[in-house]
Design a protein around this motif. Sequence first.
Motif, PDB file in Angstrom:
ATOM      1  N   HIS A 196       0.954  -1.110  -0.431  1.00 62.48           N
ATOM      2  CA  HIS A 196      -0.279  -0.089  -0.829  1.00 62.48           C
ATOM      3  C   HIS A 196       0.719   0.908  -0.030  1.00 62.48           C
ATOM      4  CE1 HIS A 196       0.986  -0.185   3.986  1.00 62.48           C
ATOM      5  NE2 HIS A 196       0.776   0.554   4.303  1.00 62.48           N
ATOM      6  N   ARG A 197       0.518   2.380  -0.124  1.00 59.61           N
ATOM      7  CA  ARG A 197       0.786   3.684   0.029  1.00 59.61           C
ATOM      8  C   ARG A 197       0.031   4.609   1.022  1.00 59.61           C
ATOM      9  NH1 ARG A 197       3.090   4.044  -5.568  1.00 59.61           N
ATOM     10  NH2 ARG A 197       2.172   2.809  -5.916  1.00 59.61           N
ATOM     11  N   HIS A 198       0.445   6.108   1.268  1.00 55.89           N
ATOM     12  CA  HIS A 198      -0.447   6.625   2.139  1.00 55.89           C
ATOM     13  C   HIS A 198      -0.065   7.783   0.768  1.00 55.89           C
ATOM     14  CE1 HIS A 198      -1.145   4.157   5.290  1.00 55.89           C
ATOM     15  NE2 HIS A 198       0.188   3.668   5.043  1.00 55.89           N
ATOM     16  N   LEU A 199      -0.999   8.420  -0.079  1.00 48.15           N
ATOM     17  CA  LEU A 199      -1.127   9.614  -0.685  1.00 48.15           C
ATOM     18  C   LEU A 199      -0.314  11.167   0.030  1.00 48.15           C
ATOM     19  CD1 LEU A 199      -3.159   8.286  -3.634  1.00 48.15           C
ATOM     20  CD2 LEU A 199      -0.863   8.128  -3.318  1.00 48.15           C
ATOM     21  N   GLU A 200      -0.469  11.094   1.062  1.00 49.81           N
ATOM     22  CA  GLU A 200      -0.591  12.612   1.548  1.00 49.81           C
ATOM     23  C   GLU A 200      -0.020  12.734   3.020  1.00 49.81           C
ATOM     24  OE1 GLU A 200      -1.516  14.846   0.377  1.00 49.81           O
ATOM     25  OE2 GLU A 200      -3.158  13.639  -1.741  1.00 49.81           O
ATOM     26  N   GLU A 255       1.415   8.791  12.903  1.00 50.09           N
ATOM     27  CA  GLU A 255       1.025   9.117  11.402  1.00 50.09           C
ATOM     28  C   GLU A 255      -0.056  10.345  11.671  1.00 50.09           C
ATOM     29  OE1 GLU A 255       0.858   6.186   9.588  1.00 50.09           O
ATOM     30  OE2 GLU A 255      -1.256   5.004  10.579  1.00 50.09           O
ATOM     31  N   SER A 256      -0.391  10.958  10.853  1.00 53.51           N
ATOM     32  CA  SER A 256      -1.554  11.492  10.783  1.00 53.51           C
ATOM     33  C   SER A 256      -3.193  10.902  11.441  1.00 53.51           C
ATOM     34  CB  SER A 256      -1.742  12.155   9.533  1.00 53.51           C
ATOM     35  OG  SER A 256      -0.821  13.881   8.885  1.00 53.51           O
ATOM     36  N   SER A 257      -3.509  11.410  12.155  1.00 53.84           N
ATOM     37  CA  SER A 257      -4.849  11.026  12.916  1.00 53.84           C
ATOM     38  C   SER A 257      -5.542  10.525  11.887  1.00 53.84           C
ATOM     39  CB  SER A 257      -5.374  11.637  13.571  1.00 53.84           C
ATOM     40  OG  SER A 257      -4.538  12.266  14.904  1.00 53.84           O
ATOM     41  N   ASP A 258      -5.836  11.029  10.770  1.00 54.26           N
ATOM     42  CA  ASP A 258      -6.661  10.691   9.627  1.00 54.26           C
ATOM     43  C   ASP A 258      -6.194   9.266   8.537  1.00 54.26           C
ATOM     44  OD1 ASP A 258      -4.536  12.345   8.434  1.00 54.26           O
ATOM     45  OD2 ASP A 258      -6.424  13.538   6.873  1.00 54.26           O
ATOM     46  N   VAL A 259      -5.070   8.972   9.244  1.00 49.43           N
ATOM     47  CA  VAL A 259      -4.175   7.508   8.170  1.00 49.43           C
ATOM     48  C   VAL A 259      -5.543   7.040   8.629  1.00 49.43           C
ATOM     49  CG1 VAL A 259      -1.936   6.627   7.573  1.00 49.43           C
ATOM     50  CG2 VAL A 259      -2.297   9.671   7.710  1.00 49.43           C
ATOM     51  N   VAL A 260      -5.563   5.181   7.459  1.00 48.81           N
ATOM     52  CA  VAL A 260      -5.522   4.926   7.799  1.00 48.81           C
ATOM     53  C   VAL A 260      -4.492   3.843   7.311  1.00 48.81           C
ATOM     54  CG1 VAL A 260      -7.202   2.995   6.695  1.00 48.81           C
ATOM     55  CG2 VAL A 260      -8.631   5.080   6.966  1.00 48.81           C
ATOM     56  N   SER A 305      -9.907  -4.310   4.492  1.00 43.30           N
ATOM     57  CA  SER A 305      -9.541  -6.223   4.671  1.00 43.30           C
ATOM     58  C   SER A 305      -9.437  -6.312   5.956  1.00 43.30           C
ATOM     59  CB  SER A 305      -8.284  -6.098   3.672  1.00 43.30           C
ATOM     60  OG  SER A 305      -7.198  -6.044   4.671  1.00 43.30           O
ATOM     61  N   VAL A 306      -9.177  -7.181   6.876  1.00 41.83           N
ATOM     62  CA  VAL A 306      -9.254  -8.148   7.834  1.00 41.83           C
ATOM     63  C   VAL A 306      -8.108  -7.003   8.448  1.00 41.83           C
ATOM     64  CG1 VAL A 306     -10.132 -10.424   7.427  1.00 41.83           C
ATOM     65  CG2 VAL A 306      -7.547  -9.701   7.084  1.00 41.83           C
ATOM     66  N   PHE A 307      -7.108  -6.028   7.376  1.00 42.30           N
ATOM     67  CA  PHE A 307      -6.045  -5.868   8.313  1.00 42.30           C
ATOM     68  C   PHE A 307      -6.191  -4.426   8.487  1.00 42.30           C
ATOM     69  CE2 PHE A 307      -3.848  -8.752   5.647  1.00 42.30           C
ATOM     70  CZ  PHE A 307      -3.187  -9.342   6.320  1.00 42.30           C
ATOM     71  N   THR A 308      -7.295  -3.775   7.822  1.00 43.45           N
ATOM     72  CA  THR A 308      -7.938  -2.179   8.448  1.00 43.45           C
ATOM     73  C   THR A 308      -8.090  -1.844   9.505  1.00 43.45           C
ATOM     74  OG1 THR A 308      -8.547  -2.168   6.363  1.00 43.45           O
ATOM     75  CG2 THR A 308      -9.055  -0.454   7.058  1.00 43.45           C
ATOM     76  N   ALA A 309      -7.933  -1.497  10.529  1.00 42.50           N
ATOM     77  CA  ALA A 309      -8.557  -1.262  11.652  1.00 42.50           C
ATOM     78  C   ALA A 309      -9.354  -0.499  12.215  1.00 42.50           C
ATOM     79  CB  ALA A 309      -6.746  -0.354  12.120  1.00 42.50           C
ATOM     80  N   PRO A 310      -9.914  -0.268  12.773  1.00 45.51           N
ATOM     81  CA  PRO A 310     -11.003   0.448  12.603  1.00 45.51           C
ATOM     82  C   PRO A 310     -10.369   2.064  13.378  1.00 45.51           C
ATOM     83  CG  PRO A 310     -11.425  -0.989  14.516  1.00 45.51           C
ATOM     84  CD  PRO A 310     -10.157  -1.600  14.418  1.00 45.51           C
ATOM     85  N   SER A 311     -10.728   3.044  13.200  1.00 40.78           N
ATOM     86  CA  SER A 311     -10.159   4.531  13.177  1.00 40.78           C
ATOM     87  C   SER A 311     -10.329   4.904  14.699  1.00 40.78           C
ATOM     88  CB  SER A 311     -10.389   5.774  12.607  1.00 40.78           C
ATOM     89  OG  SER A 311     -11.976   5.768  12.628  1.00 40.78           O
ATOM     90  N   GLY A 312      -9.707   5.471  15.247  1.00 39.13           N
ATOM     91  CA  GLY A 312     -10.363   6.152  16.720  1.00 39.13           C
ATOM     92  C   GLY A 312      -9.559   5.307  17.753  1.00 39.13           C
ATOM     93  N   VAL A 313      -9.000   3.810  17.735  1.00 38.62           N
ATOM     94  CA  VAL A 313      -9.565   2.922  18.572  1.00 38.62           C
ATOM     95  C   VAL A 313      -8.127   3.187  19.357  1.00 38.62           C
ATOM     96  CG1 VAL A 313      -9.033   0.263  19.189  1.00 38.62           C
ATOM     97  CG2 VAL A 313     -10.562   1.050  17.918  1.00 38.62           C
ATOM     98  N   ARG A 314      -8.429   3.040  20.864  1.00 38.01           N
ATOM     99  CA  ARG A 314      -7.428   4.056  21.700  1.00 38.01           C
ATOM    100  C   ARG A 314      -7.489   2.986  23.045  1.00 38.01           C
ATOM    101  NH1 ARG A 314      -6.604   9.401  22.294  1.00 38.01           N
ATOM    102  NH2 ARG A 314      -5.392   9.480  24.330  1.00 38.01           N
ATOM    103  N   ILE A 315      -5.974   2.665  23.308  1.00 39.47           N
ATOM    104  CA  ILE A 315      -5.971   1.757  25.041  1.00 39.47           C
ATOM    105  C   ILE A 315      -5.753   3.328  25.704  1.00 39.47           C
ATOM    106  CG2 ILE A 315      -3.862   1.139  26.451  1.00 39.47           C
ATOM    107  CD1 ILE A 315      -2.633   0.110  23.119  1.00 39.47           C
ATOM    108  N   GLN A 316      -6.168   1.977  27.206  1.00 38.89           N
ATOM    109  CA  GLN A 316      -6.155   3.128  28.367  1.00 38.89           C
ATOM    110  C   GLN A 316      -4.726   3.292  28.871  1.00 38.89           C
ATOM    111  OE1 GLN A 316      -9.273   5.031  29.074  1.00 38.89           O
ATOM    112  NE2 GLN A 316      -9.923   4.584  27.156  1.00 38.89           N
ATOM    113  N   THR A 317      -4.577   4.189  28.691  1.00 37.78           N
ATOM    114  CA  THR A 317      -2.979   3.892  30.047  1.00 37.78           C
ATOM    115  C   THR A 317      -2.953   4.414  31.382  1.00 37.78           C
ATOM    116  OG1 THR A 317      -2.575   6.267  29.442  1.00 37.78           O
ATOM    117  CG2 THR A 317      -1.496   4.618  28.235  1.00 37.78           C
TER     118      THR A 317
END
Length: 125
Positions: free
Chosen positions: A45-49, A100-105, A113-125
């Motif tokens: 893959h690539r990230h164009l922006e 990476e930028s917050s809006d990057v998939v 695909s199964v590799f595409t992570a849901p956006s915004g998932v945070r870990i509680q630290t």
Amino acid sequence: MTSPEAIDLTRSFATFEEHWRPKIVARMNGQDIRLVKTQGVFPWHRHLEAEEMFLVFRGQFRVEFRDQVVELSAGQMLVVPRGVEHRTASDEEAEVLIFESSDVVNTGDAEVSVFTAPSGVRIQT
């Protein structure tokens, strides 16, 4: 303002087991700091922006380009320039920080695909 707190990366990585599904551990200046466990090979893959930075926390990790492979060990990092096709891989499980930028998939221009992570998932630290 919230009081700054130290983030224990070892403990944060221990909160999940799945591979290739980055979790946000912190945000700064429009950037996510994401934790990911890897094993196997991620799609091309690539990230164009946006650029993408990988910092290996534990294990061996590689970033493959069409004309070269960069092997990284714990404590090493690499920045992938915007628009450059790549894939990542690790033969054994590795733990990696991604900046990476917050809006990057995470899968860039690859098909969802199964590799595409849901956006915004945070870990509680």
